[in-house]
Scaffold this active site. Sequence first.
Site, mmCIF file in Angstrom:
data_model
loop_
_atom_site.group_PDB
_atom_site.id
_atom_site.type_symbol
_atom_site.label_atom_id
_atom_site.label_comp_id
_atom_site.label_asym_id
_atom_site.label_seq_id
_atom_site.Cartn_x
_atom_site.Cartn_y
_atom_site.Cartn_z
ATOM 1 N N ASP A 22 0.876 -1.168 0.000
ATOM 2 C CA ASP A 22 0.000 0.000 0.000
ATOM 3 C C ASP A 22 0.919 1.225 0.000
ATOM 4 O OD1 ASP A 22 0.878 0.361 2.609
ATOM 5 O OD2 ASP A 22 -1.107 0.228 3.534
ATOM 6 N N CYS A 45 3.241 -3.238 3.801
ATOM 7 C CA CYS A 45 2.343 -2.123 4.090
ATOM 8 C C CYS A 45 3.124 -1.295 5.116
ATOM 9 C CB CYS A 45 0.962 -2.575 4.579
ATOM 10 S SG CYS A 45 0.945 -3.469 6.146
ATOM 11 N N THR A 77 3.163 -1.272 8.399
ATOM 12 C CA THR A 77 3.706 -2.115 9.461
ATOM 13 C C THR A 77 4.051 -3.525 8.979
ATOM 14 O OG1 THR A 77 1.488 -2.884 9.986
ATOM 15 C CG2 THR A 77 2.301 -0.958 11.226
ATOM 16 N N HIS A 85 12.144 -23.262 8.253
ATOM 17 C CA HIS A 85 11.235 -23.964 9.169
ATOM 18 C C HIS A 85 9.789 -23.978 8.689
ATOM 19 C CE1 HIS A 85 13.967 -23.358 12.970
ATOM 20 N NE2 HIS A 85 14.636 -23.740 11.917
ATOM 21 N N HIS A 131 9.772 -30.292 10.771
ATOM 22 C CA HIS A 131 9.202 -29.054 10.232
ATOM 23 C C HIS A 131 8.073 -29.364 9.244
ATOM 24 C CE1 HIS A 131 11.951 -26.594 12.359
ATOM 25 N NE2 HIS A 131 13.021 -27.037 11.730
HETATM 26 C C1 RB5 Z 1 -1.823 2.521 6.440
HETATM 27 O O1 RB5 Z 1 -1.716 3.785 7.039
HETATM 28 C C2 RB5 Z 1 -1.477 1.446 7.460
HETATM 29 O O2 RB5 Z 1 -2.535 1.212 8.292
HETATM 30 C C3 RB5 Z 1 -1.097 0.181 6.739
HETATM 31 O O3 RB5 Z 1 -0.014 0.432 5.882
HETATM 32 C C4 RB5 Z 1 -0.656 -0.989 7.588
HETATM 33 O O4 RB5 Z 1 0.326 -0.614 8.501
HETATM 34 C C5 RB5 Z 1 -1.696 -1.803 8.213
HETATM 35 O O5 RB5 Z 1 -1.449 -2.825 8.845
#
Ligand code: RB5
Length: 149
Positions: free
Chosen positions: A11, A68, A70, A101, A137
């Site tokens: 994203d 994304c 995070t 694994h 595994h």
């Molecule tokens: C977008 O701002 C953020 O929420 C997305 O990139 C992600 O971190 C969601 O898990």
Amino acid sequence: MNPLKIAIATDHGAFHHKEALKEHLLAQGYDVVDFGCFDESSVDYPDTIYPAAVAVSNKEVDAGIIFCGTGIGASIVANKVKGIRCALIHSVWLAQVTKEHNNSNMIAMGGRVVDIPTALECADMWLKTSFSQEERHQNRIDKMMVLED
Ligand code: RB5
């Protein structure tokens, strides 16, 4: 042997990571299928991540590397798709052990968690590492995957 074909997706939270990864993989001779996003405009991560995960699941590509902000949302979406084992990672060691694994077929990283050089190092480690083939595994993976049924 044909080059490995890698799906990539993100994203807006890691647009520049995805672009850098694309260039890095192409320079190494991989085939890359880019599921977006294609600029820094806000996009809902399921819209780009889900099609990439489906491509991995359908074996249209050999593996997937997704982002994304995070890495959390991306990994959750990918793991909704049957056949996907997507590991959320933030270190080269995790990149190595999740292939050895878990025989993960996707990795997810956070653009706000790892810098671009680390993301590229993680991708390289994951792509060059093989599943250990160890019985313990494989048994654990088998037990995990029947949970989908
Ligand atoms: C977008 O701002 C953020 O929420 C997305 O990139 C992600 O971190 C969601 O898990």
